[in-house]
Motif scaffolding. Structure first.
Motif, PDB file in Angstrom:
ATOM      1  N   LYS A   1      50.290  75.807  13.034  1.00 12.30           N
ATOM      2  CA  LYS A   1      50.396  74.357  13.257  1.00 12.30           C
ATOM      3  C   LYS A   1      52.014  73.851  13.051  1.00 12.30           C
ATOM      4  O   LYS A   1      52.460  74.255  11.929  1.00 12.30           O
TER       5      LYS A   1
ATOM      6  N   SER B   1      43.631  78.143  -3.335  1.00 11.12           N
ATOM      7  CA  SER B   1      42.894  76.961  -2.564  1.00 11.12           C
ATOM      8  C   SER B   1      43.003  75.785  -3.229  1.00 11.12           C
ATOM      9  O   SER B   1      43.662  75.582  -4.193  1.00 11.12           O
TER      10      SER B   1
ATOM     11  N   ARG C   1      38.991  72.613   6.298  1.00 12.91           N
ATOM     12  CA  ARG C   1      39.079  72.815   7.540  1.00 12.91           C
ATOM     13  C   ARG C   1      38.367  71.465   8.575  1.00 12.91           C
ATOM     14  O   ARG C   1      38.767  70.944   9.442  1.00 12.91           O
ATOM     15  N   GLU C   2      37.094  71.116   8.052  1.00  9.89           N
ATOM     16  CA  GLU C   2      36.498  70.044   8.890  1.00  9.89           C
ATOM     17  C   GLU C   2      36.716  68.783   8.521  1.00  9.89           C
ATOM     18  O   GLU C   2      36.516  68.085   9.302  1.00  9.89           O
TER      19      GLU C   2
ATOM     20  N   PHE D   1      47.145  78.206   9.913  1.00 12.94           N
ATOM     21  CA  PHE D   1      47.873  77.427   8.882  1.00 12.94           C
ATOM     22  C   PHE D   1      49.126  78.086   8.362  1.00 12.94           C
ATOM     23  O   PHE D   1      49.483  79.363   8.391  1.00 12.94           O
TER      24      PHE D   1
ATOM     25  N   HIS E   1      37.115  76.010   1.545  1.00 11.12           N
ATOM     26  CA  HIS E   1      37.905  76.165   2.692  1.00 11.12           C
ATOM     27  C   HIS E   1      37.394  75.576   3.701  1.00 11.12           C
ATOM     28  O   HIS E   1      38.069  74.819   4.703  1.00 11.12           O
ATOM     29  N   ASP E   2      35.738  75.709   3.949  1.00  9.18           N
ATOM     30  CA  ASP E   2      35.244  75.053   5.092  1.00  9.18           C
ATOM     31  C   ASP E   2      35.245  73.555   5.159  1.00  9.18           C
ATOM     32  O   ASP E   2      35.505  72.877   6.135  1.00  9.18           O
TER      33      ASP E   2
ATOM     34  N   GLY F   1      47.152  71.497   7.152  1.00  7.16           N
ATOM     35  CA  GLY F   1      47.407  72.473   7.951  1.00  7.16           C
ATOM     36  C   GLY F   1      48.466  73.686   7.248  1.00  7.16           C
ATOM     37  O   GLY F   1      48.879  74.490   7.982  1.00  7.16           O
TER      38      GLY F   1
ATOM     39  N   LEU G   1      42.177  82.335   4.904  1.00 10.75           N
ATOM     40  CA  LEU G   1      42.779  81.225   5.649  1.00 10.75           C
ATOM     41  C   LEU G   1      42.741  81.287   7.185  1.00 10.75           C
ATOM     42  O   LEU G   1      43.024  82.566   7.435  1.00 10.75           O
ATOM     43  N   PRO G   2      42.711  80.319   7.946  1.00  9.84           N
ATOM     44  CA  PRO G   2      42.906  80.379   9.312  1.00  9.84           C
ATOM     45  C   PRO G   2      44.118  80.829   9.555  1.00  9.84           C
ATOM     46  O   PRO G   2      45.147  80.749   9.078  1.00  9.84           O
TER      47      PRO G   2
END
Length: 490
Positions: A41, A56, A66-67, A123, A62-63, A72, A119-120
């Protein structure tokens, strides 16, 4: 390896920083930019980098991150990967007892750090040697290492060990080692050592990471942010000159530890992104540092406020501008409010009017006050979501203000509207990191009382009761005393 022996490849291929407005900004002026890394990102600047604890954001899964947040990018301290430092001196990438994070199976272009903390891919991960905010360590830095805190006490993080960690973990951005004097004012000789050691750390790291000693397959893809010390220009002039000339092709940004360092940056380094670890304590400090040309910020007061049960409540420049002639210090709006206060016990309004974060759209002040009183972990999760959203909107408004050309006037409006400090905390937060350390220094009581101290009395009572019970080792006299048998008389 000397700098002259390095290949001509530039680290600009790893990260792209573009100044948007003004394109040729002077050193001490606000500016807009965009930091872009392939597959990640993009970060619009000025902006802040959320801080982590053990990989973290505190209190936020983490969820949920993200949501329910716009996060980012994350800053991670190698100091939190304690096994990496505690197991130093054991050679071999797959040695017995090696840090688990080193043994994460990864493809050639994958990050072990990213996979280890789940992590995604999009990020941006920034790795530094120490966590932020850090606990003051003893002044035991050496020409080859810095002092860090681990679970088994203070240890030395060696320069080569840090380079090895960067090569194996593959973050997107790495902050270089710096010899910092924490908790004390360094003397003249100490300042000279700080500059010389940091210069050596940077030369060694860039040579090892981008030099010819690494195979092409193992070549680092991270961007290196060179540290700039909190010293005067004359005290690190040789180091800054080397950054500007010899090391410029191998650095992608600068890491500064105080805003005053923005005024001493060489002109040829002006197009690099500037990451500040100055530790601003209020949004007023952030605005001042943005006005001096800061791009990226670490903002510890976000997590500190959440831990204290305090919700941020400010808007830039201001929801209702106040005329200069009407200024009354007692009427300044608070920057935040304390949800421990009993005044929120029946308040069903959101934490902040017109706020569209998850917390404000689903819950009210009375509910979070109840959660804090009950010591429910959800309280701090909801506060973190709201406080990070407040910072997101704050920096978005800063960028819009710079774009409009009204930034200086908006700062004045903000200063006239809001109090200069956050309210004092009144309630107890969650258990703090570093609780093993004294509260205010050596020979002081612990920050927290011993939780299991009450078991000591129970253990003594149990030992006393055991003295009246016969055991297999009890002799004849003891058995007779317990009524089990009688001695045979001669």
């Amino acid at each position: 390896m000397s700098c002259s022996e390095m290949p001509s490849q530039s680290t600009d291929e790893m990260v792209h920083f573009t100044l948007l407005s003004p394109a040729a900004a002077p050193i001490l002026a606000p500016r807009l930019g965009k930091l872009a890394i392939a597959g990640r990102k993009a970060i619009s600047t000025p902006n802040y980098i959320p801080l982590t604890s053990r990989g973290s954001v505190p209190h936020v899964a983490h969820d949920v991150m993200r949501e329910q947040t716009a996060i980012g990018s994350l800053f991670i301290g190698l100091e939190d990967c304690r096994s990496v430092i505690e197991k130093q001196g054991q050679p071999g990438p797959h040695r017995k007892g090696a840090p688990p994070i080193y043994n994460v199976p990864t493809a050639p272009n994958e990050s072990a750090l990213r996979k280890f903390i789940s992590l995604p891919e999009d990020f941006v991960l920034i790795l530094g040697p120490r966590r932020i905010p850090s606990i003051v360590c003893p002044s035991t830095n050496t020409p080859n290492s810095i002092s860090v805190l681990t679970s088994v006490g203070f240890r030395q993080l060696e320069a080569g060990q840090y380079v090895e960690a960067v090569q194996k973990l593959r973050p997107d951005i790495v902050v270089g080692l710096a010899d910092l004097a924490q908790g004390q004012a360094p003397g003249l000789k100490r300042r000279v050592k700080m500059a010389d050691r940091t210069h050596a750390f940077t030369s060694h790291a860039t040579g090892s990471l981008y030099g010819g000693t690494i195979t092409e397959e193992a070549r680092l893809k991270a961007a290196y942010f060179a540290p700039v010390l909190p010293l005067e220009n004359t005290q690190q002039s040789l180091y800054l000159s080397d950054l500007e000339q010899e090391l410029r092709p191998y650095i992608s940004g600068l890491a500064l530890y105080e805003s005053a360092s923005l005024s001493i940056l060489p002109e040829n380094l002006g197009n690099l992104p500037r990451l500040l670890f100055s530790g601003p304590v209020t949004p007023h400090d952030i605005l001042r540092e943005v006005s001096l040309g800061g791009d990226l910020f670490t903002v510890p007061f976000v997590g500190i406020a959440s831990d204290a049960g305090i919700a941020l409540d400010f808007t830039f420049p201001s929801a209702s501008p106040t005329a200069a002639s009407d200024v009354n210090p007692r009427e300044l709006q608070p920057l935040a409010f304390d949800l421990w206060s009993s005044s929120h016990k029946t308040d069903t309004s959101p934490l902040k009017a017109a706020c569209d974060c998850y917390t404000c759209t689903h819950h009210h002040r009375a509910y979070i006050h109840h959660l804090l009183s009950a010591k429910e972990m959800l309280a701090w999760t909801l506060l973190q979501i709201h406080n990070h959203h407040t910072m997101d909107t704050f920096f978005a408004a800063i960028r819009e203000s710079i774009q409009r050309g009204t930034f200086e006037a908006d700062i004045e409006t903000f200063t006239r509207t809001y109090a200069p400090e956050f309210p004092e905390r009144t309630g107890e937060g969650p258990r703090l990191r570093g609780h093993q350390l004294p509260a205010a220094g050596p020979n002081q009581p612990r920050r927290f009382p011993r939780v299991y101290g009450r078991l000591d009395d129970a253990a003594e009572k149990f030992a006393e009761s055991q003295s009246s019970v016969a055991t297999p080792d009890t002799g004849a006299d003891g058995l007779e005393a317990h009524g089990f048998a009688q001695k045979d008389l001669p």
